[in-house]
Design an enzyme around this catalytic site. Structure first.
Site, PDB file in Angstrom:
ATOM      1  N   LYS A 178       0.839  -1.209   0.000  1.00  0.00           N
ATOM      2  CA  LYS A 178       0.000   0.000   0.000  1.00  0.00           C
ATOM      3  C   LYS A 178       0.867   1.249   0.000  1.00  0.00           C
ATOM      4  O   LYS A 178       0.572   2.224  -0.695  1.00  0.00           O
ATOM      5  CB  LYS A 178      -0.939  -0.013   1.215  1.00  0.00           C
ATOM      6  N   LYS A 246      -0.214  11.371   5.258  1.00  0.00           N
ATOM      7  CA  LYS A 246       0.026  10.351   6.289  1.00  0.00           C
ATOM      8  C   LYS A 246       0.693   9.119   5.673  1.00  0.00           C
ATOM      9  O   LYS A 246       1.710   8.618   6.182  1.00  0.00           O
ATOM     10  CB  LYS A 246      -1.323   9.968   6.911  1.00  0.00           C
TER      11      LYS A 246
END
Lengths: 299, 299
Positions: A178, A246
């Site tokens: 990811k 983030k």
């Protein structure tokens, strides 16, 4: 300690945000008894036809669940729901598998797993891509890391939410994939931001430029999906700019740990940081155009 | 001075390299009388069935041509073939349109145009994308800048080489669009280089990672086309790494002129520079992976 035998029937689901809500709803629709919990509100209507029981505490959610899913923004939130008298640890049974589906650091999830292991709980990481549309349609792509037997145990729970469930390696492998995905997405958006601004300042029509790029080696899914936003400069609805920032931090942390220089990612991370710190964290991530425009002066 | 009336029948073509050769061949195949010239060799066989006359000097090529195409690597090479007793200027007729199809700086081509104008020659810029495959198939995408009447004059000459001919604005607009294209291509390749290296160092299978990325927002034409090279680490055949670096310089020059900050492009330009300076300029541009690997240490 091996997982309990038999099929999973009860799933705890923590985190009913923009992504978690439709994911939990699909699980309920697929026939699982879902014990759901949310930080900010317990007043959520049950989905039509599904068995989605919204409970008051993480401990209650965990009670009787064979699999626990967290769809929380970071590992800090997982840690918050884990401990204390109302936490998961107070209700969880040994042998339960905890699936961290929110995007967190691949490094941090591996470091945290021994805490769960001490309670006899096994951890799988399974972040997703596909956005809220994929969550609603059950067409997410799930990137899974964990021990083989744990992944096979939770696979039937993941499948109703996804068109693809890929087991990529041991714990953390899903989060690392990811992170790699986010490196490519964010950098592609930053490249489009620079190209669009350079073109506009040079008098080109942005829509025409994007047509040129789309047909050639510069073409991408990001260009296709963000085309209208890049032309209009209207970056609503959104919410992913802050998440993008983030997630880039997780990629940088992973590179720091496994020894990979990520110069472009480091710079793109700064651009997304700037977007967030100048008050645009709630916009779509394609709003990184604002940062390039800001650096170049308004005109 | 207006262009001469009537259809173009004779075209001069300067630069018979990897791209120019098949482009000139297609023009000859489309029925144009092509007077071709090449810097490094005059010993080129005529294409089967086409009328492609390879001549000894730029001046000879220009003689009798209504349109002159240059497919040379930079504007310096255009300037070299322009002047002197054997140069284009010695053979060119006023009213001729010179089409700069090599990728050059959008700033430089606008600055140079008055030199041609002094000889009554009008300039159009028309860089292409689509590579040698597109050149051979006649499916290039042509990005055109220039005055309306000049672009309409040369359009019938461009069409046999292309699936799309787009007039994007005044002189330089085609080169600016191409520069924007190169920003996106090079940056996407750099992002893939970092993602692939981060994944490999973290124990992921690169082919599996690329499968994950391809299906989602990270998907791109570059990923699709370069997939096998990224997996194998074999960056032959190639030749575009050095061109990629050259073209990024044009984007930076355009940004410097029109006031666009291009922080990511500037960094990516350094990575491609490093690739070239460490002896890999002749490889495919996806070889930028080598730079990320080099920064991270061999393993």
């Amino acid at each position: 300690m091996s997982p309990p035998p038999g099929a999973v029937s009860t799933v705890a689901f923590l985190g009913l945000g923009r992504m978690g809500r439709p994911m939990a709803t699909r699980l309920a629709g697929a026939g699982f008894a879902v014990r759901a919990w949310n930080r900010s509100s317990r007043e959520l209507p049950a989905p039509p036809g599904g068995v989605l029981d919204v409970v008051a505490t993480p401990a209650e959610a965990a009670t009787g669940a064979e699999v626990i899913i967290t769809m929380l923004p970071d590992l800090a939130e997982v840690e918050q729901v884990w401990g204390g008298p109302q936490g998961l640890a107070a209700g969880i049974a040994p042998g339960t598998v905890l699936v961290v589906m929110g995007t967190v650091s691949p490094v941090a999830v591996r470091e945290w797993a021994p805490v769960a292991a001490a309670a006899g709980v096994r951890v799988v990481d399974a972040p997703v891509s596909g956005g809220d549309v994929g969550a609603a349609d059950g067409t997410l792509s799930v990137m899974v890391g964990g021990a083989d037997e744990d992944v096979e145990r939770v696979r039937p729970v993941l499948e109703p939410m996804a068109s693809r469930v890929r087991h990529l390696g041991p714990l953390g492998a899903g989060q690392l994939a990811k992170a790699c995905n986010q490196v490519v997405v964010a950098t592609t958006l930053a490249a489009l931001a620079e190209a669009v601004t350079l073109a506009r300042h040079g008098g080109l029509d942005v829509a025409e430029l994007l047509d040129v790029l789309a047909g050639e080696l510069a073409g991408s899914r990001a260009l296709e999906v963000k085309r209208e936003k890049l032309i209009s400069g209207d970056y609503r609805p959104g919410g992913s700019a802050a998440f993008q920032h983030k997630d880039l931090g997780f990629a940088l942390e992973a590179g720091r740990q496994n020894g990979t220089a990520l110069p472009v990612t480091a710079l793109v991370d700064q651009l997304f940081g700037s977007l967030r710190w100048t008050g645009h964290g709630d916009e779509d991530h394609s709003a990184v155009v604002r940062v390039v425009e800001g650096l170049s002066g308004d005109r």
